[in-house]
Design a protein around this motif. Structure first.
Motif, PDB file in Angstrom:
ATOM      1  N   TYR A 165     -13.068  18.024   1.635  1.00 28.08           N
ATOM      2  CA  TYR A 165     -12.762  16.834   1.357  1.00 28.08           C
ATOM      3  C   TYR A 165     -12.426  16.130   2.893  1.00 28.08           C
ATOM      4  N   LYS A 215      -7.808   4.422  -6.385  1.00 23.69           N
ATOM      5  CA  LYS A 215      -7.429   5.339  -7.249  1.00 23.69           C
ATOM      6  C   LYS A 215      -6.979   4.918  -8.835  1.00 23.69           C
ATOM      7  N   SER A 270       0.159   3.769   1.964  1.00 18.71           N
ATOM      8  CA  SER A 270       0.720   3.783   3.149  1.00 18.71           C
ATOM      9  C   SER A 270       1.770   2.897   4.192  1.00 18.71           C
ATOM     10  N   ALA A 274       0.541   9.737  -4.457  1.00 20.48           N
ATOM     11  CA  ALA A 274      -0.912   8.567  -4.562  1.00 20.48           C
ATOM     12  C   ALA A 274      -1.847   9.281  -5.646  1.00 20.48           C
ATOM     13  N   SER A 323       0.276   4.988  -4.639  1.00 23.42           N
ATOM     14  CA  SER A 323      -0.834   4.525  -4.190  1.00 23.42           C
ATOM     15  C   SER A 323      -1.600   3.928  -5.383  1.00 23.42           C
ATOM     16  N   VAL A 350       2.178  16.497  -0.443  1.00 28.91           N
ATOM     17  CA  VAL A 350       1.210  15.713  -0.659  1.00 28.91           C
ATOM     18  C   VAL A 350       1.150  16.227  -2.148  1.00 28.91           C
ATOM     19  N   SER A 382       0.697  -1.074  -0.233  1.00 30.60           N
ATOM     20  CA  SER A 382      -0.108   0.111   0.041  1.00 30.60           C
ATOM     21  C   SER A 382       0.867   1.494  -0.141  1.00 30.60           C
ATOM     22  N   ASP A 442       3.546  12.661  -1.451  1.00 35.01           N
ATOM     23  CA  ASP A 442       3.190  11.433  -1.371  1.00 35.01           C
ATOM     24  C   ASP A 442       2.559  11.926  -2.754  1.00 35.01           C
TER      25      ASP A 442
HETATM   26  C1  LIG Z   1      -5.294   7.343  -0.671  1.00 36.43           C
HETATM   27  C2  LIG Z   1      -4.026   7.835  -0.181  1.00 36.43           C
HETATM   28  C3  LIG Z   1      -3.637   7.098   0.415  1.00 36.43           C
HETATM   29  C4  LIG Z   1      -2.464   6.037   1.099  1.00 36.43           C
HETATM   30  O1  LIG Z   1      -2.997   4.960  -0.150  1.00 36.43           O
HETATM   31  P1  LIG Z   1      -3.175   3.036   0.109  1.00 36.43           P
HETATM   32  O2  LIG Z   1      -2.277   2.597  -0.826  1.00 36.43           O
HETATM   33  O3  LIG Z   1      -4.735   3.063   0.647  1.00 36.43           O
HETATM   34  O4  LIG Z   1      -2.053   2.727   2.037  1.00 36.43           O
HETATM   35  C5  LIG Z   1      -2.130   8.207   0.938  1.00 36.43           C
HETATM   36  N1  LIG Z   1      -1.800   9.646   0.852  1.00 36.43           N
HETATM   37  C6  LIG Z   1      -3.674   9.857  -0.291  1.00 36.43           C
HETATM   38  C7  LIG Z   1      -2.974  11.625  -0.135  1.00 36.43           C
HETATM   39  C8  LIG Z   1      -3.757   9.392  -0.548  1.00 36.43           C
HETATM   40  O5  LIG Z   1      -4.714   9.809  -1.203  1.00 36.43           O
END
Ligand SMILES: *Cc1c(COP(=O)(O)O)cnc(C)c1O
Length: 434
Positions: A351, A204, A79, A177, A199, A149, A77, A175
């Motif tokens: 959000y 996603k 995470s 993701a 992620s 992020v 993940s 981050d």
């Molecule tokens: C989805 C997400 C995560 C967590 O991702 P996982 O793969 O579910 O652990 C972390 N940070 C952001 C900004 C996300 O959108």
């Protein structure tokens, strides 16, 4: 025209199409893995299998080539990827990490696992990312890292933030993701900081059910992440690891062969899926921009946005009604999405709640009886979360931000026209809401 919320006819009565880009390729790849019987080949000791099986290694190799990163390390993940990155960077008790309050909770909570302290700062009102100006004010001699992020799919301001981080000897964890295939100055999100984490969870742009990928150009950081992913303490001795011996306490964060096989197929679809979102957002924005109380999301110069969600700013002063009233009325004009019926119409206010408002921070419930690392007896400099007020994020979350997902691949032009018509119909009949 009478609004649906007041008993009028809805703009749209059919469900929106499902978002499902798992196809025959994924099915074939998964069946192949199943038939092989090798659903994971990882071994938590120093051997040929320490780095995982055929599909895991192929996904990593394909990912690093695609994104032009020196290393790609799969994990189970995003995470767990963030946990790996923080450990690999040597984070420890009392170290401070500057982080956005407007993100998925793990971007901050992962910091606490290492006994480090999240320091929340306000965000930029237009890109919703953290900016250098606020970061600079929060830097102390304990600051070890920044978690930037790429929120909603917009790349963080790496030019200014990286320069500031470099000046202070701080590392930047990105981050990404929500931002696969987004770019700043021609560089893919993920490669903008010292280490980036994607992620692959179900929500996603592309997914493997659950999964994550760490990317970095730093050889030692990459090896440390691979160790932490797979029982580091059981491997370092026989591997003969010569780097920093600290934080090499491992987990099992390994991706399975099934997920990796799906990921290989999904990566082929990423570019088209993101371009499709960009085109749909442009189409919708051309129609929505005539509503004078809505402001479309800014995209920084030299950036491309991956539009994980479409984030619009609602101006209550101009509209003369609250965001909630407007959104409820727009939702009433539209329909749910196939397969996500329980989520209702995919439009919402704000959000996630700004993270420092979570009870974890408000009540300082940490680890164990003494609430590590929060209790004053540890002597760490804990931010006063209870009295923290970050006006930009609070205004956006509670009053101004509107997010929706009705621009995802799979939507037709007719679907988008209905979405725009609902926003416009309510805008033209606001008097009915007053
Ligand atoms: C989805 C997400 C995560 C967590 O991702 P996982 O793969 O579910 O652990 C972390 N940070 C952001 C900004 C996300 O959108």
């Amino acid at each position: 025209m009478k609004l649906a919320i007041n008993g009028g006819n809805k703009v749209r009565t059919a469900k929106f199409p499902a978002y499902n880009f798992i196809g025959a390729e994924e099915e074939k790849a998964v069946v192949e893995v199943l038939r092989s019987g090798v659903l994971s080949k990882f071994l938590g000791s120093w051997s040929d299998d320490f780095y995982g099986g055929k599909n895991v290694q192929e996904l990593e190799s394909k990912w690093k080539t695609f994104f032009n990163s020196k290393h790609a390390i799969s994990v189970n993940s995003n995470s767990s990827g963030i946990l790996c990155a923080l450990a690999a960077l040597g984070l420890g008790p009392g170290d401070e990490v500057i982080v956005s309050p407007y993100t998925m909770s793990v971007s901050a909570s992962a910091v606490l696992v290492h006994g480090s302290i999240p320091v929340f700062i306000d965000i930029d009102p237009e890109t919703f990312c953290i900016e250098a100006k606020e970061i600079e004010k929060a830097i102390t001699n304990k600051t070890k890292a920044i978690i930037a992020v790429d929120i909603f799919g917009h790349p963080y301001n790496s030019k200014e933030i990286n320069a500031l981080a470099k000046k202070h000897g701080i590392k930047v964890i990105e981050d990404c993701a929500q931002a696969p295939f987004a770019k700043r100055d021609g560089v893919f999100a993920g490669n903008l900081g010292d280490i980036g984490i994607f992620s692959l969870n179900y929500h996603k742009h592309i997914h493997t059910g659950e999964g994550g990928i760490i990317v970095t150009n730093d050889d030692d950081l990459a090896e440390r992440c691979r160790l932490i992913r797979n029982h580091a303490e059981a491997v370092v001795d026989s591997m003969g690891y010569k780097g920093n011996p600290r934080n090499l306490i491992g987990y099992n964060f390994r991706m399975t062969e099934i997920e990796a096989a799906i990921g290989i197929c999904q990566l082929d679809k990423l570019e088209a899926l993101v371009s499709d979102r960009q085109e749909k957002v442009a189409y919708l924005e051309a129609k929505l921009s005539k509503i004078k109380f809505l402001k479309m999301p800014k995209v920084d110069k030299n950036c491309t946005h991956a539009y994980y969600v479409h984030s619009i700013i609602f101006d209550e002063d101009i509209a003369g009604v609250s965001r909630t009233k407007y959104i409820d009325a727009v939702r009433a004009e539209l329909e749910v999405t196939e397969g996500r019926e329980d989520d209702g119409v995919l439009i919402g206010g704000g959000y996630v709640k700004p993270l420092y408002k979570q009870s974890l921070y408000q009540n300082l419930n940490g680890v164990g009886e003494r609430n590590f690392p929060f209790d004053p007896s540890f002597g760490f400099n804990v931010q006063d979360y209870k009295n923290l007020k970050l006006p930009v994020v609070e205004h956006l979350h509670y009053k101004a931000l509107l997010t929706h997902e009705l621009m995802r691949p799979g939507m037709s032009i007719k679907d988008l026209d209905d979405v725009a018509e609902a926003f416009i119909k309510v805008a033209e009949n606001l008097a009915e809401l007053k």
